[in-house]
Design an enzyme around this catalytic site. Structure first.
Site, PDB file in Angstrom:
ATOM      1  CG  HIS A  63     -21.175 -40.845 -39.944  1.00  0.00           C
ATOM      2  ND1 HIS A  63     -20.565 -40.266 -39.562  1.00  0.00           N
ATOM      3  CD2 HIS A  63     -22.497 -39.786 -40.662  1.00  0.00           C
ATOM      4  CE1 HIS A  63     -20.831 -38.034 -39.950  1.00  0.00           C
ATOM      5  NE2 HIS A  63     -21.625 -39.067 -41.127  1.00  0.00           N
TER       6      HIS A  63
ATOM      7  CB  SER B 211     -24.021 -36.555 -39.594  1.00  0.00           C
ATOM      8  OG  SER B 211     -24.138 -36.089 -40.609  1.00  0.00           O
TER       9      SER B 211
ATOM     10  CE  LYS C 286     -19.558 -39.500 -43.676  1.00  0.00           C
ATOM     11  NZ  LYS C 286     -19.241 -37.893 -43.868  1.00  0.00           N
TER      12      LYS C 286
HETATM   13  C1  PLP Z   1     -25.188 -39.332 -43.438  1.00  0.00           C
HETATM   14  C2  PLP Z   1     -24.091 -38.991 -44.391  1.00  0.00           C
HETATM   15  N1  PLP Z   1     -24.916 -39.607 -45.520  1.00  0.00           N
HETATM   16  C3  PLP Z   1     -23.868 -39.079 -47.132  1.00  0.00           C
HETATM   17  C4  PLP Z   1     -22.695 -38.205 -46.287  1.00  0.00           C
HETATM   18  C5  PLP Z   1     -21.900 -37.751 -47.960  1.00  0.00           C
HETATM   19  O1  PLP Z   1     -20.478 -38.356 -47.901  1.00  0.00           O
HETATM   20  P1  PLP Z   1     -19.876 -37.567 -48.960  1.00  0.00           P
HETATM   21  O2  PLP Z   1     -18.547 -37.165 -47.627  1.00  0.00           O
HETATM   22  O3  PLP Z   1     -18.925 -39.587 -48.691  1.00  0.00           O
HETATM   23  O4  PLP Z   1     -20.248 -37.079 -49.640  1.00  0.00           O
HETATM   24  C6  PLP Z   1     -22.395 -37.814 -45.308  1.00  0.00           C
HETATM   25  C7  PLP Z   1     -21.330 -36.823 -45.225  1.00  0.00           C
HETATM   26  O5  PLP Z   1     -20.846 -36.146 -44.686  1.00  0.00           O
HETATM   27  C8  PLP Z   1     -23.353 -38.091 -44.008  1.00  0.00           C
HETATM   28  O6  PLP Z   1     -23.231 -37.437 -43.035  1.00  0.00           O
END
Ligand code: PLP
Length: 393
Positions: A211, A183, A242
């Site tokens: 992502h 990310s 996303k």
């Molecule tokens: C790699 C990754 N996993 C999980 C999440 C968590 O997602 P959520 O925003 O749905 O809680 C994110 C959020 O930025 C992320 O970048």
């Protein structure tokens, strides 16, 4: 008591003066998927994860409005206790079909999906091997469970190999956890090689496609699809926050044990389920994602455009073109100055400082979506050009 928070306040004061804060910036008015009013000014949103630009998609909005009217504003219960409506199970079936898996399970956020999966899949005798750059939700999921946790160097297949070898027979009780696209820097996991290791050592593999879902692969199923290793991925994890433009999380798998996660996972059991409007917009967005592959093409055109322009300008960037374009800064102070200069020019990006930035660095995290116009991408690049003219980053 409260000492920890005083330390946080001191660290914040050391970086921030009276100017606009990059942390918790308020979008005073939302104009569209790519624009808002920030600090009183019309601003291009160049830090969201709105990869397919679906937050204002008419079909998603209509689906959400219809669900609001017919099913109300919330479920007021967890998935286990009156919080599972027919629409939640329909979304699970649709996700399972999309990923070509036996089953899928919907959580209230992607954060909770990682917490819920990692803590429930593994027990005291198991080992979780995580890439050092994994998201906080993966770290927190490990903390919630009881397995031994071993970090391996970011995207370093040799390091993972060494650690699996050291486990000996225990490697068959190991769960390897990686992300499709990381990310912060926007780099991909070397998934082909990791899938090969997983097979050789008889381990399990979980890929968080947060992502990369909707972004990579001929059908948008993520890095595993793009790398041709879906059969080696035991558990796909993802988020609706996303590419699907709403909120919620999921996991999909062929393992029949996935069903028991519902009974063993505290982040599934002890929080309210996603509201019907959220589920309806996620379902509509999943349909749009499949029906309109041109959105993915547009996203990638924008990604290449911005990455190419910033590279021409001489900025130090993440290792490969991606919708996430990370621009390295020398220090948090320099990052903050650049962030404010960009905002003055109507461009909002994310300022990332340690510990969120990998390797103790500081970066301006830009991200583009299918909804950005070529003019907006040119405007973002132009704002960076004036930064580089003022101070060579
Ligand atoms: C790699 C990754 N996993 C999980 C999440 C968590 O997602 P959520 O925003 O749905 O809680 C994110 C959020 O930025 C992320 O970048």
């Amino acid at each position: 008591m409260l000492d920890n928070l005083r330390l946080v306040a001191d660290a914040r004061r050391a970086l921030l003066d009276e100017g606009v804060s990059p942390f918790g910036t308020v979008v005073e008015k939302v104009i569209s998927a790519t624009e808002g009013i920030l600090d009183g000014r019309r601003t291009i949103l160049a830090g969201t994860n709105n990869y397919l630009g679906l937050t204002f998609d008419p079909a998603c909005i209509e689906a959400a409005c219809a669900a609001l009217r017919t099913q109300g504003t919330g479920t007021t219960g967890s998935r286990m206790a009156n919080g599972t409506f027919e629409t939640h199970t329909a979304l699970e079936r649709e996700l399972a079909a999309f990923f070509g898996r036996r089953d899928a399970i919907v959580f209230s956020t992607g954060y909770l999906a990682n917490l819920g999966m990692l803590s429930a899949l593994t027990g005291r005798d198991d080992v979780i091997l995580i890439d050092a750059d994994c998201h906080a939700s993966i770290y927190d999921g490990c903390r919630l469970g009881s397995a031994e946790v071993i970090r391996f160097r970011h995207n370093n297949v040799e390091d993972l190999d060494i650690r699996l070898k050291r486990l000996g027979e225990r490697s068959t009780r190991a769960l390897i956890v990686v992300e499709g696209v990381y990310s912060m820097l926007g780099d991909r996991a070397p998934l082909l090689a990791i899938a090969d290791l997983k097979q050789r050592y008889g381990a399990y593999l979980l890929v968080d496609e947060a992502h990369s879902f909707g972004v990579l692969g001929a059908h948008g199923r993520g890095l595993a699809e793009e790398a041709g290793v879906e059969a080696e991925v035991d558990f796909v994890v993802g988020t609706f926050s996303k590419s699907l433009g709403t909120i919620g999380g999921f996991s999909a798998s062929n393992h029949p044990e996935l069903e028991s996660v519902r009974y063993a996972s505290r982040p599934y059991l002890f929080t309210a389920s996603p509201s019907p409007a959220i589920v309806a917009s996620a379902r509509a967005a999943l349909t749009v994602l499949q029906a309109r592959p041109e959105l993915r093409k547009r996203l990638w055109d924008n990604a290449h455009h911005l990455y190419g322009r910033l590279r021409e300008l001489g900025f130090s960037l993440g290792p490969e073109p991606n919708p996430i374009v990370a621009v390295m800064m020398k220090s948090p102070e320099e990052g903050l100055a650049a962030w404010r200069a960009l905002l003055k020019q109507g461009v909002y990006v994310n300022l990332i400082v340690p510990p969120a930035a990998p390797n103790g660095g500081c970066l301006l995290r830009c991200s583009v979506g299918a909804a950005h116009t070529s003019e907006q991408i040119a405007h973002i690049a132009g704002a960076f050009a004036s930064l580089s003219a003022a101070s060579p980053y």
